[in-house]
Write a protein that holds these residues in place. Structure first.
Motif, mmCIF file in Angstrom:
data_model
loop_
_atom_site.group_PDB
_atom_site.id
_atom_site.type_symbol
_atom_site.label_atom_id
_atom_site.label_comp_id
_atom_site.label_asym_id
_atom_site.label_seq_id
_atom_site.Cartn_x
_atom_site.Cartn_y
_atom_site.Cartn_z
ATOM 1 N N TRP A 261 6.594 10.799 2.804
ATOM 2 C CA TRP A 261 6.790 11.428 1.489
ATOM 3 C C TRP A 261 6.750 12.948 1.647
ATOM 4 N N TYR A 262 5.784 13.443 2.390
ATOM 5 C CA TYR A 262 5.670 14.891 2.598
ATOM 6 C C TYR A 262 6.876 15.428 3.363
ATOM 7 N N SER A 263 7.307 14.711 4.396
ATOM 8 C CA SER A 263 8.438 15.189 5.198
ATOM 9 C C SER A 263 9.719 15.219 4.365
ATOM 10 N N MET B 58 8.231 1.512 -0.132
ATOM 11 C CA MET B 58 8.230 0.155 0.411
ATOM 12 C C MET B 58 8.794 0.149 1.827
ATOM 13 N N MET B 59 9.938 0.831 2.007
ATOM 14 C CA MET B 59 10.593 0.853 3.318
ATOM 15 C C MET B 59 9.719 1.519 4.374
ATOM 16 N N THR B 60 9.096 2.652 4.023
ATOM 17 C CA THR B 60 8.272 3.341 5.021
ATOM 18 C C THR B 60 7.061 2.494 5.409
ATOM 19 N N GLY B 61 6.510 1.759 4.453
ATOM 20 C CA GLY B 61 5.400 0.867 4.768
ATOM 21 C C GLY B 61 5.810 -0.249 5.706
ATOM 22 N N LEU B 62 7.001 -0.805 5.477
ATOM 23 C CA LEU B 62 7.512 -1.871 6.332
ATOM 24 C C LEU B 62 7.842 -1.346 7.728
ATOM 25 N N ALA B 63 8.495 -0.194 7.793
ATOM 26 C CA ALA B 63 8.868 0.373 9.091
ATOM 27 C C ALA B 63 7.647 0.790 9.899
ATOM 28 N N CYS B 64 6.635 1.331 9.223
ATOM 29 C CA CYS B 64 5.453 1.828 9.921
ATOM 30 C C CYS B 64 4.637 0.700 10.545
ATOM 31 N N VAL B 65 4.481 -0.414 9.841
ATOM 32 C CA VAL B 65 3.647 -1.497 10.362
ATOM 33 C C VAL B 65 4.373 -2.312 11.429
ATOM 34 N N THR B 66 5.690 -2.250 11.459
ATOM 35 C CA THR B 66 6.479 -3.098 12.353
ATOM 36 C C THR B 66 6.090 -2.989 13.826
ATOM 37 N N ILE C 60 11.034 2.290 -3.820
ATOM 38 C CA ILE C 60 11.767 1.575 -2.771
ATOM 39 C C ILE C 60 11.611 2.289 -1.430
ATOM 40 N N GLN C 61 11.679 3.606 -1.464
ATOM 41 C CA GLN C 61 11.486 4.358 -0.221
ATOM 42 C C GLN C 61 10.074 4.166 0.328
ATOM 43 N N THR D 165 0.831 -1.208 0.000
ATOM 44 C CA THR D 165 0.000 0.000 0.000
ATOM 45 C C THR D 165 0.861 1.251 0.000
ATOM 46 N N SER D 166 1.875 1.275 0.855
ATOM 47 C CA SER D 166 2.739 2.437 0.953
ATOM 48 C C SER D 166 3.491 2.683 -0.346
ATOM 49 N N LEU D 167 3.986 1.621 -0.965
ATOM 50 C CA LEU D 167 4.689 1.763 -2.244
ATOM 51 C C LEU D 167 3.784 2.389 -3.299
#
Length: 483
Positions: free
Chosen positions: A331-333, A300-308, A297-298, A275-277
């Protein structure tokens, strides 16, 4: 050793009554998947996402960290993070090398926590159905990837000798504090803060410490900051793929059992990442007119880090919500706020680890405080009656706890990382020399990632070969055929 006729394998000393083979097999598999995220996942990703002249140095920083963390972990690190309580945020250090200790049943935390009356148990000691060796190795892979994620902030300019010194010091004085406080039986663990698999311990910690380290180390050369294209986009995708797939072990192994929470965590992890990707890519297309592979890729990473921090305690629909916010707020930040902030632009965070891990990890921890589902919390959490604010009742208290825990992790990482780097700076320069920064890998390691045909060489007709500026005389054999 041969098995006597009629004897079952379960009767052997290698399979004690408490051992569950399924849990043991899954925990070792999950640990290996997490290890593959670093070696070779992030090694490949780092080597390919930087300029060609920094490919070897970036890969080596990850490779060195993986090896150094393991040795420090078994010598003292594991039992500072998961041993008997010494302080509310630190345990007593000791080696995790003895045969009796490693083959015995895992215990976490090693200290049972009682209420103020001294007799009523508040947080019982949990004993998974596998040996301590599996737990030591599983959490080593977590410590290693945290260190390697941090490295992403200081690529392409940190003195390699300073990095080699920094790794064991940061592991011992920074990582173990977060790990014990939230996982190993520290004050945040018993208070009921949720960090299911490392949103705070790993991602927030790596992002904040990486940003702090980037500040003290200093920036890259101006030419590198202005133009820093990846040297191999396809290889970069391969590294990212290993990172994504390895996350199934990252979050799937966190329940310490092959129970119902593990597959739910794996599914939620992949839902949030996908979803994040998609959200990140959509925003790139909408604002910049074209999709970016690095952006995907970024995302993807934020989605993985956020759900962890909540992968095993939130419902699947909540994982979609997390993915949407993980693909938009970081993305906004990164794309908007960063360009407006003078301070953020002054700090040269090479791979934007602050945005992809600190912002995403903090976001995930706060969302967990809102979306943690009560019945799922009862499966995996030591503190009973835990639930997110979305479910009413006492849930609002959890959200406050998540904020306090985040502030503790942020504060500790800023202070500890600063003190470690200032101490190292007394003996070793933190930043490479300008000459090394201009040349790159060849100056730092005497090696290059790969040579293109004729790269850095010129043809010498007298020697019949291509000669580099420092190459010894070479000759080429020319084959001729008489037809």
């Amino acid at each position: 050793m041969s098995i006597p006729p009629g004897a079952y394998q379960e009767d052997l000393p290698a399979v004690p009554p408490w051992l569950n083979k399924g849990d043991n097999a899954w925990q070792m598999t999950a640990a290996t998947l997490v290890g593959l995220q670093s070696m070779p996942g992030l090694v490949i990703l780092y080597a390919s996402i930087v300029k060609k002249k920094w490919a070897v140095n970036s890969a080596f920083m990850a490779l060195y960290a993986f090896a150094a963390v393991l040795i420090c972990w078994v010598l003292v690190g594991y039992r500072i993070a998961f041993g008997d309580k010494l302080l509310p945020f630190w345990a007593k250090g000791a080696p995790a090398l003895g045969q009796k200790y490693l083959t015995g049943r895992a215990r976490m935390p090693e200290t049972t926590h009682y209420y103020s009356d001294g007799t009523t148990i508040e947080s019982p000691m949990h004993e998974p159905f596998y040996p301590m060796a599996a737990h030591v190795y599983f959490h080593f892979t977590f410590a290693a990837i945290t260190m390697i994620l941090l490295a992403g902030s200081v690529l392409a300019r940190m003195n390699i000798k300073a990095w080699m010194t920094f790794v064991p010091l940061w592991l011992i004085f920074c990582y173990t504090v977060g790990a014990f406080s939230l996982w190993g039986g520290g004050f945040l663990y018993h208070w009921g803060v949720i960090d299911y698999s490392g949103g705070y311990v790993i991602h927030l910690s790596a992002g904040i410490s990486g940003f702090t380290a980037a500040y003290w180390v200093g920036p890259r050369l101006k030419s590198d900051r202005e133009r820093f294209p990846p040297n191999n986009v396809l290889l970069m995708l391969a590294g990212a793929g290993l990172l994504w797939m390895g996350w199934s072990g990252f979050n799937g192994g966190a329940p310490n059992a092959a129970n119902v929470a593990a597959p739910l965590a794996v599914l939620n992890t992949n839902i949030s990442a996908a979803t994040s990707l998609l959200v990140w890519t959509t925003l790139d297309v909408f604002y910049f007119g074209k999709p970016s592979v690095i952006g995907a890729i970024q995302g993807m990473m934020t989605g993985l880090a956020c759900v962890t921090p909540g992968a095993g305690v939130v419902q699947a629909w909540a994982a979609i919500v997390m993915g949407i916010l993980a693909g938009s707020i970081p993305w906004y930040s990164m794309m908007i706020l960063h360009k407006k902030s003078t301070f953020l632009q002054q700090v040269d965070d090479t791979l934007a680890v602050f945005h992809t891990h600190a912002v995403a990890g903090l976001l995930g921890g706060l969302l967990t405080g809102l979306l943690a589902e009560p019945s799922l919390c009862n499966i995996v959490l030591p503190v009973t009656n835990t639930k997110g604010a979305f479910y009413g009742g006492v849930g609002g208290i959890l959200f406050v706890k998540q904020i306090v825990a985040a502030l503790f992790i942020i504060g500790w990482n800023i202070v500890a990382t600063t003190l470690i780097l200032l101490a190292i700076r007394l003996f070793i320069p933190l930043r490479m020399s300008d000459e090394q920064l201009k040349i790159g890998d060849d100056a730092v390691h005497g090696e290059e990632a790969y040579a293109l045909w004729g790269d850095g060489e010129k043809y010498d007709p007298e020697r019949h070969g291509w000669q580099g500026p420092t190459s010894p005389p070479q000759t080429t054999t020319v084959l001729t055929f008489d037809l």
